[in-house]
Design a protein around this motif. Structure first.
Motif, PDB file in Angstrom:
ATOM      1  N   SER A 142       0.821  -1.215   0.000  1.00 33.21           N
ATOM      2  CA  SER A 142       0.000   0.000   0.000  1.00 33.21           C
ATOM      3  C   SER A 142       0.854   1.264   0.000  1.00 33.21           C
ATOM      4  CB  SER A 142      -0.929   0.008   1.215  1.00 33.21           C
ATOM      5  OG  SER A 142      -1.676  -1.182   1.249  1.00 33.21           O
ATOM      6  N   ARG A 146       0.652   3.966  -3.218  1.00 33.53           N
ATOM      7  CA  ARG A 146       0.238   5.365  -3.102  1.00 33.53           C
ATOM      8  C   ARG A 146       1.369   6.304  -3.532  1.00 33.53           C
ATOM      9  NH1 ARG A 146       0.966   7.830   2.369  1.00 33.53           N
ATOM     10  NH2 ARG A 146      -1.123   8.644   2.260  1.00 33.53           N
ATOM     11  N   TYR A 150      -1.575   4.628  -7.661  1.00 33.63           N
ATOM     12  CA  TYR A 150      -2.891   5.157  -7.318  1.00 33.63           C
ATOM     13  C   TYR A 150      -3.189   4.938  -5.846  1.00 33.63           C
ATOM     14  CZ  TYR A 150      -3.535   4.888 -12.370  1.00 33.63           C
ATOM     15  OH  TYR A 150      -3.393   5.025 -13.709  1.00 33.63           O
ATOM     16  N   PRO A 151      -4.185   5.682  -5.304  1.00 35.34           N
ATOM     17  CA  PRO A 151      -4.650   5.372  -3.951  1.00 35.34           C
ATOM     18  C   PRO A 151      -5.109   3.918  -3.886  1.00 35.34           C
ATOM     19  CG  PRO A 151      -5.628   7.425  -4.721  1.00 35.34           C
ATOM     20  CD  PRO A 151      -4.916   6.828  -5.886  1.00 35.34           C
ATOM     21  N   THR A 152      -4.975   3.296  -2.721  1.00 34.13           N
ATOM     22  CA  THR A 152      -5.264   1.856  -2.625  1.00 34.13           C
ATOM     23  C   THR A 152      -6.722   1.501  -2.914  1.00 34.13           C
ATOM     24  OG1 THR A 152      -5.305   2.281  -0.274  1.00 34.13           O
ATOM     25  CG2 THR A 152      -3.420   1.090  -1.111  1.00 34.13           C
ATOM     26  N   GLU A 153      -7.648   2.410  -2.601  1.00 26.72           N
ATOM     27  CA  GLU A 153      -9.059   2.086  -2.819  1.00 26.72           C
ATOM     28  C   GLU A 153      -9.541   2.509  -4.208  1.00 26.72           C
ATOM     29  OE1 GLU A 153     -10.771   0.183  -1.017  1.00 26.72           O
ATOM     30  OE2 GLU A 153      -9.359   0.079   0.648  1.00 26.72           O
ATOM     31  N   TYR A 154      -8.643   3.014  -5.041  1.00 29.29           N
ATOM     32  CA  TYR A 154      -9.045   3.433  -6.380  1.00 29.29           C
ATOM     33  C   TYR A 154      -9.364   2.198  -7.216  1.00 29.29           C
ATOM     34  CZ  TYR A 154      -8.811   5.335 -11.093  1.00 29.29           C
ATOM     35  OH  TYR A 154      -9.091   5.676 -12.387  1.00 29.29           O
ATOM     36  N   GLY A 155     -10.500   2.220  -7.892  1.00 34.01           N
ATOM     37  CA  GLY A 155     -10.943   1.040  -8.642  1.00 34.01           C
ATOM     38  C   GLY A 155     -10.511   1.077 -10.093  1.00 34.01           C
ATOM     39  N   GLY A 156      -9.250   0.777 -10.340  1.00 39.73           N
ATOM     40  CA  GLY A 156      -8.801   0.684 -11.722  1.00 39.73           C
ATOM     41  C   GLY A 156      -8.493  -0.769 -12.033  1.00 39.73           C
ATOM     42  N   GLN A 157      -8.637  -1.158 -13.301  1.00 40.47           N
ATOM     43  CA  GLN A 157      -8.313  -2.542 -13.648  1.00 40.47           C
ATOM     44  C   GLN A 157      -6.807  -2.672 -13.848  1.00 40.47           C
ATOM     45  OE1 GLN A 157     -11.026  -3.379 -16.841  1.00 40.47           O
ATOM     46  NE2 GLN A 157     -11.876  -5.135 -15.768  1.00 40.47           N
ATOM     47  N   ARG A 159      -3.310  -4.378 -15.276  1.00 35.72           N
ATOM     48  CA  ARG A 159      -2.888  -5.007 -16.526  1.00 35.72           C
ATOM     49  C   ARG A 159      -2.411  -6.429 -16.249  1.00 35.72           C
ATOM     50  NH1 ARG A 159      -3.567  -1.567 -21.056  1.00 35.72           N
ATOM     51  NH2 ARG A 159      -4.106   0.400 -20.069  1.00 35.72           N
ATOM     52  N   PRO A 160      -2.554  -7.319 -17.235  1.00 43.17           N
ATOM     53  CA  PRO A 160      -2.122  -8.705 -16.990  1.00 43.17           C
ATOM     54  C   PRO A 160      -0.616  -8.819 -16.725  1.00 43.17           C
ATOM     55  CG  PRO A 160      -2.939  -8.418 -19.249  1.00 43.17           C
ATOM     56  CD  PRO A 160      -3.209  -7.144 -18.537  1.00 43.17           C
ATOM     57  N   TYR A 161       0.177  -7.851 -17.215  1.00 42.65           N
ATOM     58  CA  TYR A 161       1.629  -7.931 -17.002  1.00 42.65           C
ATOM     59  C   TYR A 161       2.086  -7.162 -15.766  1.00 42.65           C
ATOM     60  CZ  TYR A 161       1.131  -3.657 -19.805  1.00 42.65           C
ATOM     61  OH  TYR A 161       0.712  -2.453 -20.293  1.00 42.65           O
ATOM     62  N   ASP A 198       6.991   2.034 -19.687  1.00 41.23           N
ATOM     63  CA  ASP A 198       5.757   1.721 -18.977  1.00 41.23           C
ATOM     64  C   ASP A 198       6.052   1.338 -17.521  1.00 41.23           C
ATOM     65  OD1 ASP A 198       3.369   0.864 -18.047  1.00 41.23           O
ATOM     66  OD2 ASP A 198       3.013  -0.648 -19.598  1.00 41.23           O
ATOM     67  N   ASN A 201       4.967  -2.046 -16.305  1.00 45.86           N
ATOM     68  CA  ASN A 201       5.632  -3.267 -16.760  1.00 45.86           C
ATOM     69  C   ASN A 201       7.101  -3.249 -16.352  1.00 45.86           C
ATOM     70  OD1 ASN A 201       6.360  -5.624 -17.947  1.00 45.86           O
ATOM     71  ND2 ASN A 201       5.755  -5.061 -20.030  1.00 45.86           N
TER      72      ASN A 201
ATOM     73  N   SER B  22       1.086  -9.918 -22.463  1.00 46.72           N
ATOM     74  CA  SER B  22      -0.224 -10.445 -22.832  1.00 46.72           C
ATOM     75  C   SER B  22      -1.238  -9.312 -22.816  1.00 46.72           C
ATOM     76  CB  SER B  22      -0.633 -11.567 -21.883  1.00 46.72           C
ATOM     77  OG  SER B  22      -0.411 -11.144 -20.559  1.00 46.72           O
ATOM     78  N   PHE B  83     -15.401  -1.058  -3.463  1.00 46.74           N
ATOM     79  CA  PHE B  83     -15.443  -0.531  -4.831  1.00 46.74           C
ATOM     80  C   PHE B  83     -14.318  -1.089  -5.698  1.00 46.74           C
ATOM     81  CE2 PHE B  83     -15.013   2.256  -8.372  1.00 46.74           C
ATOM     82  CZ  PHE B  83     -16.287   2.727  -8.624  1.00 46.74           C
ATOM     83  N   ASP B  84     -13.076  -1.097  -5.164  1.00 48.03           N
ATOM     84  CA  ASP B  84     -11.949  -1.539  -6.003  1.00 48.03           C
ATOM     85  C   ASP B  84     -12.100  -3.000  -6.405  1.00 48.03           C
ATOM     86  OD1 ASP B  84     -11.520  -2.074  -3.276  1.00 48.03           O
ATOM     87  OD2 ASP B  84      -9.356  -2.236  -3.557  1.00 48.03           O
ATOM     88  N   ALA B  87     -14.729  -3.025  -9.135  1.00 45.10           N
ATOM     89  CA  ALA B  87     -14.206  -2.398 -10.350  1.00 45.10           C
ATOM     90  C   ALA B  87     -13.197  -3.302 -11.056  1.00 45.10           C
ATOM     91  CB  ALA B  87     -13.560  -1.058 -10.018  1.00 45.10           C
ATOM     92  N   ASN B 103     -15.529   7.488  -6.766  1.00 48.79           N
ATOM     93  CA  ASN B 103     -14.434   6.636  -6.285  1.00 48.79           C
ATOM     94  C   ASN B 103     -13.088   7.337  -6.372  1.00 48.79           C
ATOM     95  OD1 ASN B 103     -12.310   4.402  -7.743  1.00 48.79           O
ATOM     96  ND2 ASN B 103     -13.016   3.967  -5.669  1.00 48.79           N
ATOM     97  N   SER B 107     -11.325   7.855  -2.873  1.00 43.83           N
ATOM     98  CA  SER B 107     -10.135   7.038  -2.628  1.00 43.83           C
ATOM     99  C   SER B 107      -8.926   7.927  -2.348  1.00 43.83           C
ATOM    100  CB  SER B 107      -9.867   6.100  -3.807  1.00 43.83           C
ATOM    101  OG  SER B 107      -9.566   6.817  -4.975  1.00 43.83           O
ATOM    102  N   GLU B 111      -6.892   8.106   1.170  1.00 44.29           N
ATOM    103  CA  GLU B 111      -5.485   7.739   1.119  1.00 44.29           C
ATOM    104  C   GLU B 111      -4.613   8.782   1.811  1.00 44.29           C
ATOM    105  OE1 GLU B 111      -4.491   4.818  -0.864  1.00 44.29           O
ATOM    106  OE2 GLU B 111      -2.892   5.136   0.567  1.00 44.29           O
TER     107      GLU B 111
END
Lengths: 336, 151
Positions: A142, A146, A150-157, A159-161, A198, A201, B22, B83-84, B87, B103, B107, B111
């Motif tokens: 955590s 930060r 991003y902030p820990t509770e931020y809901g971003g997806q 990346r697989p890598y 990046d 990565n 990937s 939420f995270d 999401a 969010n 967030s 933080e």
């Protein structure tokens, strides 16, 4: 100057022993496959403190005390404290040094801190300047998220890598007592920039540095992979490890199933959603000082190479469009 | 941003990196975002109808309390640490609607509370949402200007 071999490698003529180790891991790491090799698994990500940063420091201090306890060493017997971490101005290490009250040199090699510390500690001991060195490092998921992302509770997806920063701390006491594993050679890495930009990565950015240092080690020591039982990279993750393998193959070095990555070993990726694997200073610290150290003691392996890998960018440098420069340091450790 | 040219060695390595990176599962992610985004909108529409019926408002005005309710839900889900996790599955389905904006603000606020009310929460709360606000205002200005000129 008989200790220098080739361009980057130093053979330690009076190899110090890793007398004892101390490892403290976060709760998520405690669910991983190597949990039984770790000394303490804390149940709270802040380890009972108010902030993540304090939590990281608390784990680092605990790891140091554990290493000393395991050797029945008192803190006053330690001559020098070497430590590094990922937080800005390496606050985890410096604040811990203040708590311990030891002569201290702070290290910054990002996630290569463990290998950098072990190598430097061995060289200082071999130089005869001190009789015992405490080497330590830590990282915190955590706290680094930060700072770098991003902030820990931020809901971003994710990346697989992408990799998952390991929460934990490891410490090793080096000196000339006991019959534990010995640090016998150090290869100091060069900073390598292969044009990666990046910051998500990191494995891809660090892989060429790891490959460069491994190749330098073999050429400097005039040896080949058959001279080693196992080779552990710090935190390349899946993408980085594949790239490192390919880079080495191009240089004519085939490591096959001798090559492992601490970042891939610490989590069970089928059950833990960490994408490409673990990263952070604690990845190599926990896997090496926990799992590999015990393996050396149990005589399951004789001669291993640890390559700490570090990404030397900062949030400022990548936002200004700079490439990500990386480094890797190698230490050879032999069973006592 | 400085654009430095890569040398041939770096160029060649970057080609290799692409091979191992990937790709995100585009179709699966898009489908999940479509369904969950639709669900969020359905809930929002439910609130509009609810406020229109209960507060006796025209539909257009009922959307204001409905948006506020959606923001509140997004903020609460963030505060409870849910939420995270949602999401990670829903992706753009949760981040594009107003719930995503909530969010990003909450967030950041959570933080940085450890750095204090002024230098922490006050200064950092819009660290993620700031660009949206800045460029939203800038865009609105130019759209307004064009609208005034054309009329």
């Amino acid at each position: 100057m008989g200790k220098k071999a080739g361009k980057q490698t130093f053979e330690i003529s009076n190899p110090p022993t890793i007398i004892s180790t101390g490892t403290v891991a976060g709760p998520f790491e405690g669910q991983g496959p190597l949990a039984s090799d770790l000394d303490v698994i804390v149940s709270d990500i802040r380890d009972g403190q108010t902030t993540y940063e304090q939590g990281e420091r608390s784990m680092l201090t605990k790891a140091c005390r554990l290493a000393l306890d395991h050797a029945s060493h008192s803190i006053s017997e330690v001559d020098l404290f070497l430590a590094g971490d990922l937080l800005n101005q390496i606050i985890s290490s410096s604040f811990t040094a203040a708590t311990l009250g030891l002569p201290y040199l702070g290290l910054y090699g990002a996630c290569s801190a463990m290998a950098e510390g072990l190598g430097l500690g061995a060289m200082i001991l071999d130089g005869g300047f001190v009789g015992s060195v405490l080497v330590a490092t830590s990282s915190h998921n955590s706290a680094t998220e930060r700072q770098y992302r991003y902030p820990t509770e931020y809901g971003g997806q994710r990346r697989p890598y992408q990799q998952w920063t390991v929460t934990g701390a490891g410490a090793a006491l080096l000196g000339y007592t006991g019959s534990g594993p010995r640090i016998t050679a150090v290869t100091v890495g060069k900073v390598i920039d292969m044009g990666c930009k990046d910051p998500l990565n990191m494995g891809a950015a660090m892989a060429p540095a790891a490959a460069d240092t491994i190749a330098a080690y073999f050429s400097d020591t005039k040896s080949d992979p058959s001279s080693l039982d196992l080779i552990f990279t710090g935190d390349l993750g899946e993408v980085g490890l594949n790239l490192c393998r390919e880079e080495l193959a191009e240089a004519g070095i085939e490591l096959g199933d001798k090559l492992h990555d601490c970042g891939l070993m610490i989590y069970d990726r089928t059950k833990q959603d960490v994408h490409a694997g673990g990263s952070g200073c604690a990845a190599s610290a926990l896997v090496f000082l926990g799992h590999v150290y015990k393996g050396l003691q149990k005589k399951e392996m004789n001669r291993v190479l640890l390559i700490g890998t570090g990404s030397l960018h900062s949030p400022t440098s990548y936002m200004q469009g700079e490439n990500i420069p990386c480094i890797a340091h190698a230490v050879r450790i032999e069973r006592g | 941003m400085a654009k430095k040219k890569l040398n041939p060695k770096q160029e060649k390595y970057q080609q290799k990196v692409k091979k191992y990176e990937s790709k995100p599962a585009l179709f699966k992610n898009a489908f999940q975002a479509f369904v969950s985004g639709g669900l969020v909108c359905l809930i929002g529409q439910g609130f509009i109808d609810f406020y229109a019926a209960v507060m006796n408002l025209p539909k257009k005005e009922a959307s204001n309390p409905a948006v506020a309710t959606m923001i509140l839900i997004g903020a609460l889900l963030t505060a409870f640490g849910v939420f995270d996790k949602l999401a990670a599955y829903a992706g753009a389905g949760l981040s594009v609607p107003v719930t995503g904006f909530a969010n990003s603000v909450v967030s950041a606020g959570l933080e940085f509370k450890e750095e204090g009310l002024v230098q922490g929460v006050g200064a950092k709360i819009f660290s993620l949402a700031g660009p949206v606000i800045t460029f939203g205002v800038v865009t609105a200005f130019f759209v307004g200007l064009i609208h005034a000129l054309i009329r």
